[in-house]
Design an enzyme around this catalytic site. Structure first.
Site, PDB file in Angstrom:
ATOM      1  N   SER A  16       0.888  -1.142   0.059  1.00 20.75           N
ATOM      2  CA  SER A  16      -0.148  -0.070  -0.077  1.00 20.75           C
ATOM      3  C   SER A  16       0.880   1.303  -0.169  1.00 20.75           C
ATOM      4  O   SER A  16       1.667   1.417  -1.007  1.00 20.75           O
ATOM      5  CB  SER A  16      -0.807   0.094   1.307  1.00 20.75           C
ATOM      6  OG  SER A  16      -1.907   1.052   1.455  1.00 20.75           O
ATOM      7  N   HIS A  43      -2.364  -0.628  -3.652  1.00 19.28           N
ATOM      8  CA  HIS A  43      -3.714   0.140  -3.569  1.00 19.28           C
ATOM      9  C   HIS A  43      -3.373   1.509  -4.503  1.00 19.28           C
ATOM     10  O   HIS A  43      -2.429   2.002  -4.237  1.00 19.28           O
ATOM     11  CB  HIS A  43      -4.004   0.706  -2.080  1.00 19.28           C
ATOM     12  CG  HIS A  43      -4.288  -0.375  -1.274  1.00 19.28           C
ATOM     13  ND1 HIS A  43      -4.315  -0.417   0.014  1.00 19.28           N
ATOM     14  CD2 HIS A  43      -4.529  -1.674  -1.737  1.00 19.28           C
ATOM     15  CE1 HIS A  43      -4.578  -1.640   0.617  1.00 19.28           C
ATOM     16  NE2 HIS A  43      -4.753  -2.284  -0.499  1.00 19.28           N
ATOM     17  N   ASP A 133      -4.527  -4.512   5.307  1.00 21.50           N
ATOM     18  CA  ASP A 133      -4.744  -5.384   4.021  1.00 21.50           C
ATOM     19  C   ASP A 133      -3.802  -6.210   3.972  1.00 21.50           C
ATOM     20  O   ASP A 133      -2.485  -5.999   3.817  1.00 21.50           O
ATOM     21  CB  ASP A 133      -5.096  -4.489   2.764  1.00 21.50           C
ATOM     22  CG  ASP A 133      -5.831  -5.240   1.713  1.00 21.50           C
ATOM     23  OD1 ASP A 133      -6.349  -6.209   2.154  1.00 21.50           O
ATOM     24  OD2 ASP A 133      -5.584  -4.660   0.546  1.00 21.50           O
TER      25      ASP A 133
END
Length: 348
Positions: A16, A43, A133
């Protein structure tokens, strides 16, 4: 793709915040002859040139994932914007399934789908990033017989994702980014372990992300109804039993770790406070103008009434401002749990 291969020939990577720079370094260090297919989710926003950026510096061909494309060793595939990248047997899926942890593409759907299709042949890698995540997906990989690799949090631009993985997953290898490429090259050549029966919950969550199924009966198989509502659609959230990790999924399919749900709720509160502050200030300004207008026409009683209301509305605005400042001053609750896999040796 040859399913009889004894090696770890499917590598899935998640990142991310700081992930683009991390992947730039990683692709330059990966062996050109690595006997594996590599997939990565970072992301990203509504547009992405990540594949082109990485392809320009990588010895491996780098492409954006395409629905139906066959999985081939020696290729590096990245998720495109607005859709989950997933694997199913010998090909890729590109799905606009429900967002997970407020993201699409998200890391967990890729990790789970790889685990469900390839079991013990999978290596899951969690790199730099905020929140968590990838942790649930990495747990799925381990439960299906694969390997779990994490970037050393001290080496990560943002350490939250690696730290979360270390808290909740039994990690096989921890390494700084400078050693990650060579490490993956060695692991890809090691014999893969046996693949157990794929757990029902992993198969169900993979199907939900792929939009194969989504209904309450499925949710009931994943967990129990909670008192909380989905930050995305305001539907009821079902609490999923996933080891020591709190996770939630709604009827629509949106999925969250507890931390991601809390972050989403916190953002919603901040937005509400900003709206209320603006509304109260606008009410105060409007009633002051009304008071001035009444005074200009000699209607003193109405002028005093509007002026009093303006003071009340300004008081409400100050209350919202204090609440917003209090929110800004709050510090995050520290995580005191010992990482499960923090001391795992970084060896081949």
């Amino acid at each position: 793709m040859d399913k009889s291969s004894p090696g770890h020939d499917v590598i899935v990577i998640g990142a991310s915040s700081g992930g683009v720079d991390a992947l730039r370094r990683l692709v330059q260090d990966l062996p050109a002859d690595i006997p594996a297919s590599i997939f990565a989710v970072v992301h990203i926003g509504v547009q992405s040139h990540l594949a082109e950026i990485l392809d320009a510096i990588s010895e491996l061909p780098v492409e954006q994932g395409r629905a139906g494309a066959r999985i081939e060793r020696g290729k590096f595939t990245v998720a495109g914007p607005g859709a989950h990248l997933m694997l199913h047997d010998g090909h890729m899926l590109v799905c606009r399934g429900p967002r997970e942890n407020m993201a699409r593409p998200a890391i967990d759907p890729l990790f789970r789908s790889a685990a469900a299709s390839f079991g013990g042949r999978v290596i899951g890698v969690v790199l730099t990033g905020s929140l968590n995540d990838g942790t649930a997906g990495l747990r799925a990989i381990k439960r299906c017989g694969g390997l779990a690799v994490v970037q050393d949090p001290a080496d990560a631009s943002v350490s939250e994702m690696p730290e979360s993985a270390l808290r909740h997953v039994e990690i096989d290898q921890v390494a700084p980014l400078t050693e990650m490429g060579a490490l993956l090259g060695r692991l890809a050549r090691q014999p893969a372990g046996a693949t157990p029966a794929i757990p029902l919950d992993i198969r169900l969550e993979t199907a939900i992300a792929a939009q194969d199924i989504s209904n309450m009966k499925i949710d009931e198989k994943l967990g129990s109804l909670s008192p909380f509502t989905c930050p995305e659609c305001n539907g009821a959230l079902w609490e999923i039993d996933d080891g020591f990790m709190l996770r939630y999924r709604c009827h629509t399919g949106h999925a969250f770790t507890a931390e991601a749900a809390l972050s989403a709720e916190t953002t919603e509160i901040d937005v509400m406070l900003e709206k209320l502050l603006r509304a109260h200030r606008e009410r105060a300004a409007l009633t002051r103008r009304m008071a001035n207008s009444e005074r200009a026409h000699g209607r003193w009683r109405l002028a005093d009434l509007f002026a009093a209301r303006a003071e009340e509305y300004e008081g409400d605005a100050q209350l919202m401002l204090r609440l917003a400042r209090h929110r800004d001053d709050q510090t995050e609750v520290s995580q005191d749990e010992e990482p499960i896999g923090r001391d795992a040796p970084a060896q081949s």
